[in-house]
Design a protein around this motif. Sequence first.
Motif, PDB file in Angstrom:
ATOM      1  N   THR A 297     -24.399 -11.505  11.888  1.00 21.75           N
ATOM      2  CA  THR A 297     -24.297 -12.748  12.657  1.00 21.75           C
ATOM      3  C   THR A 297     -23.634 -13.855  11.838  1.00 21.75           C
ATOM      4  O   THR A 297     -23.978 -14.065  10.673  1.00 21.75           O
ATOM      5  CB  THR A 297     -25.683 -13.245  13.124  1.00 21.75           C
ATOM      6  OG1 THR A 297     -26.449 -13.628  11.994  1.00 21.75           O
ATOM      7  CG2 THR A 297     -26.410 -12.177  13.928  1.00 21.75           C
ATOM      8  N   PRO A 298     -22.705 -14.586  12.433  1.00 20.97           N
ATOM      9  CA  PRO A 298     -22.122 -15.747  11.753  1.00 20.97           C
ATOM     10  C   PRO A 298     -23.181 -16.780  11.384  1.00 20.97           C
ATOM     11  O   PRO A 298     -23.045 -17.474  10.379  1.00 20.97           O
ATOM     12  CB  PRO A 298     -21.141 -16.312  12.788  1.00 20.97           C
ATOM     13  CG  PRO A 298     -20.781 -15.139  13.638  1.00 20.97           C
ATOM     14  CD  PRO A 298     -22.037 -14.315  13.706  1.00 20.97           C
ATOM     15  N   ARG A 299     -24.233 -16.861  12.160  1.00 16.63           N
ATOM     16  CA  ARG A 299     -25.294 -17.827  11.873  1.00 16.63           C
ATOM     17  C   ARG A 299     -25.917 -17.575  10.493  1.00 16.63           C
ATOM     18  O   ARG A 299     -26.261 -18.509   9.777  1.00 16.63           O
ATOM     19  CB  ARG A 299     -26.353 -17.753  12.972  1.00 16.63           C
ATOM     20  CG  ARG A 299     -27.316 -18.875  12.937  1.00 16.63           C
ATOM     21  CD  ARG A 299     -28.139 -18.870  14.188  1.00 16.63           C
ATOM     22  NE  ARG A 299     -28.938 -20.068  14.203  1.00 16.63           N
ATOM     23  CZ  ARG A 299     -29.634 -20.463  15.224  1.00 16.63           C
ATOM     24  NH1 ARG A 299     -29.618 -19.774  16.337  1.00 16.63           N
ATOM     25  NH2 ARG A 299     -30.344 -21.552  15.157  1.00 16.63           N
TER      26      ARG A 299
ATOM     27  N   ASP B   9     -23.487 -18.869   7.878  1.00 21.34           N
ATOM     28  CA  ASP B   9     -23.561 -20.334   7.830  1.00 21.34           C
ATOM     29  C   ASP B   9     -24.777 -20.795   7.037  1.00 21.34           C
ATOM     30  O   ASP B   9     -24.689 -21.723   6.239  1.00 21.34           O
ATOM     31  CB  ASP B   9     -23.616 -20.913   9.247  1.00 21.34           C
ATOM     32  CG  ASP B   9     -22.343 -20.657  10.037  1.00 21.34           C
ATOM     33  OD1 ASP B   9     -21.307 -20.324   9.429  1.00 21.34           O
ATOM     34  OD2 ASP B   9     -22.391 -20.783  11.271  1.00 21.34           O
TER      35      ASP B   9
ATOM     36  N   ARG C 191     -16.285 -23.997   9.987  1.00 19.08           N
ATOM     37  CA  ARG C 191     -16.052 -24.462  11.357  1.00 19.08           C
ATOM     38  C   ARG C 191     -15.163 -23.423  12.020  1.00 19.08           C
ATOM     39  O   ARG C 191     -14.074 -23.126  11.546  1.00 19.08           O
ATOM     40  CB  ARG C 191     -15.377 -25.827  11.359  1.00 19.08           C
ATOM     41  CG  ARG C 191     -16.291 -26.883  10.799  1.00 19.08           C
ATOM     42  CD  ARG C 191     -15.966 -28.231  11.347  1.00 19.08           C
ATOM     43  NE  ARG C 191     -16.947 -29.165  10.810  1.00 19.08           N
ATOM     44  CZ  ARG C 191     -16.698 -30.410  10.543  1.00 19.08           C
ATOM     45  NH1 ARG C 191     -15.507 -30.902  10.787  1.00 19.08           N
ATOM     46  NH2 ARG C 191     -17.642 -31.195  10.067  1.00 19.08           N
ATOM     47  N   TYR C 192     -15.670 -22.903  13.123  1.00 15.91           N
ATOM     48  CA  TYR C 192     -14.972 -21.836  13.832  1.00 15.91           C
ATOM     49  C   TYR C 192     -14.233 -22.415  15.026  1.00 15.91           C
ATOM     50  O   TYR C 192     -14.601 -23.479  15.541  1.00 15.91           O
ATOM     51  CB  TYR C 192     -15.982 -20.781  14.298  1.00 15.91           C
ATOM     52  CG  TYR C 192     -16.843 -20.239  13.178  1.00 15.91           C
ATOM     53  CD1 TYR C 192     -16.365 -19.268  12.322  1.00 15.91           C
ATOM     54  CD2 TYR C 192     -18.135 -20.732  12.962  1.00 15.91           C
ATOM     55  CE1 TYR C 192     -17.152 -18.780  11.284  1.00 15.91           C
ATOM     56  CE2 TYR C 192     -18.926 -20.250  11.926  1.00 15.91           C
ATOM     57  CZ  TYR C 192     -18.430 -19.279  11.096  1.00 15.91           C
ATOM     58  OH  TYR C 192     -19.208 -18.799  10.073  1.00 15.91           O
TER      59      TYR C 192
ATOM     60  N   ASP D  49     -17.676 -16.488  19.154  1.00 19.94           N
ATOM     61  CA  ASP D  49     -18.982 -15.887  19.445  1.00 19.94           C
ATOM     62  C   ASP D  49     -19.875 -15.988  18.208  1.00 19.94           C
ATOM     63  O   ASP D  49     -19.670 -15.275  17.232  1.00 19.94           O
ATOM     64  CB  ASP D  49     -18.810 -14.425  19.854  1.00 19.94           C
ATOM     65  CG  ASP D  49     -20.120 -13.736  20.184  1.00 19.94           C
ATOM     66  OD1 ASP D  49     -21.185 -14.378  20.137  1.00 19.94           O
ATOM     67  OD2 ASP D  49     -20.079 -12.533  20.490  1.00 19.94           O
ATOM     68  N   HIS D  50     -20.846 -16.897  18.252  1.00 23.37           N
ATOM     69  CA  HIS D  50     -21.747 -17.101  17.104  1.00 23.37           C
ATOM     70  C   HIS D  50     -22.888 -16.080  17.063  1.00 23.37           C
ATOM     71  O   HIS D  50     -23.663 -16.066  16.116  1.00 23.37           O
ATOM     72  CB  HIS D  50     -22.346 -18.515  17.152  1.00 23.37           C
ATOM     73  CG  HIS D  50     -21.337 -19.585  16.891  1.00 23.37           C
ATOM     74  ND1 HIS D  50     -21.029 -20.024  15.638  1.00 23.37           N
ATOM     75  CD2 HIS D  50     -20.541 -20.276  17.736  1.00 23.37           C
ATOM     76  CE1 HIS D  50     -20.095 -20.956  15.702  1.00 23.37           C
ATOM     77  NE2 HIS D  50     -19.783 -21.134  16.965  1.00 23.37           N
ATOM     78  N   GLN D  51     -23.000 -15.234  18.079  1.00 21.64           N
ATOM     79  CA  GLN D  51     -24.122 -14.308  18.167  1.00 21.64           C
ATOM     80  C   GLN D  51     -23.951 -13.066  17.297  1.00 21.64           C
ATOM     81  O   GLN D  51     -24.923 -12.548  16.758  1.00 21.64           O
ATOM     82  CB  GLN D  51     -24.338 -13.871  19.618  1.00 21.64           C
ATOM     83  CG  GLN D  51     -24.640 -15.019  20.553  1.00 21.64           C
ATOM     84  CD  GLN D  51     -25.842 -15.825  20.096  1.00 21.64           C
ATOM     85  OE1 GLN D  51     -26.896 -15.260  19.811  1.00 21.64           O
ATOM     86  NE2 GLN D  51     -25.692 -17.134  19.982  1.00 21.64           N
TER      87      GLN D  51
ATOM     88  N   TRP E 261     -20.839 -10.838  14.721  1.00 21.67           N
ATOM     89  CA  TRP E 261     -19.476 -10.661  14.229  1.00 21.67           C
ATOM     90  C   TRP E 261     -18.781  -9.578  15.036  1.00 21.67           C
ATOM     91  O   TRP E 261     -19.352  -8.522  15.282  1.00 21.67           O
ATOM     92  CB  TRP E 261     -19.468 -10.250  12.757  1.00 21.67           C
ATOM     93  CG  TRP E 261     -19.761 -11.355  11.802  1.00 21.67           C
ATOM     94  CD1 TRP E 261     -20.856 -11.462  10.997  1.00 21.67           C
ATOM     95  CD2 TRP E 261     -18.954 -12.495  11.528  1.00 21.67           C
ATOM     96  NE1 TRP E 261     -20.778 -12.601  10.252  1.00 21.67           N
ATOM     97  CE2 TRP E 261     -19.614 -13.259  10.565  1.00 21.67           C
ATOM     98  CE3 TRP E 261     -17.733 -12.960  12.027  1.00 21.67           C
ATOM     99  CZ2 TRP E 261     -19.103 -14.457  10.073  1.00 21.67           C
ATOM    100  CZ3 TRP E 261     -17.225 -14.151  11.535  1.00 21.67           C
ATOM    101  CH2 TRP E 261     -17.897 -14.883  10.570  1.00 21.67           C
TER     102      TRP E 261
END
Length: 158
Positions: A24-26, A29, A39-40, A45-47, A49
Amino acid sequence: MATTVELTTHIAAPPETVWRRVMTPRLLDYVAAPLIRFRYPKGFDHQRWQVGQHRAKMRFMGIVPIGWQIIGIELPASPDEVTKLLRDNGYGPMIKRWDHWIVIRPHLSGEGTQYTDRVHIEASALTPFITAYAKRFYAHRQKRWRELAHSDFAALEG
């Protein structure tokens, strides 16, 4: 000139949980903060990759713009049935090659996860400086991982 940085740590969570989070990108981060903020683009889709290239703008300490980087997500075949691999074959204007491999496998103790960050760096004359920063950055990330696992990933639930 190219160099490699590799750090391994123990994360007190099952490999399946660590793998789910690393996808997950979260999570990126969270573990990169506050050293690097990403910053995307709109519609990202942040849910989870997705395999492919993702362009992210970066800020050092969340304030100083340091350009953009391609986060090139690949899921290489595993060498065995228990190891999971994620590759970020990235690059940017200052860094010609940022080939980051995440290796996740059960810890040798039988409890938790053995987590490894390995990055191959090419940045021309900046390579020694980027390498020194990478050592600090990955130590920071792994510390944040360990703290997050001890909190049962509470910081990602908000």
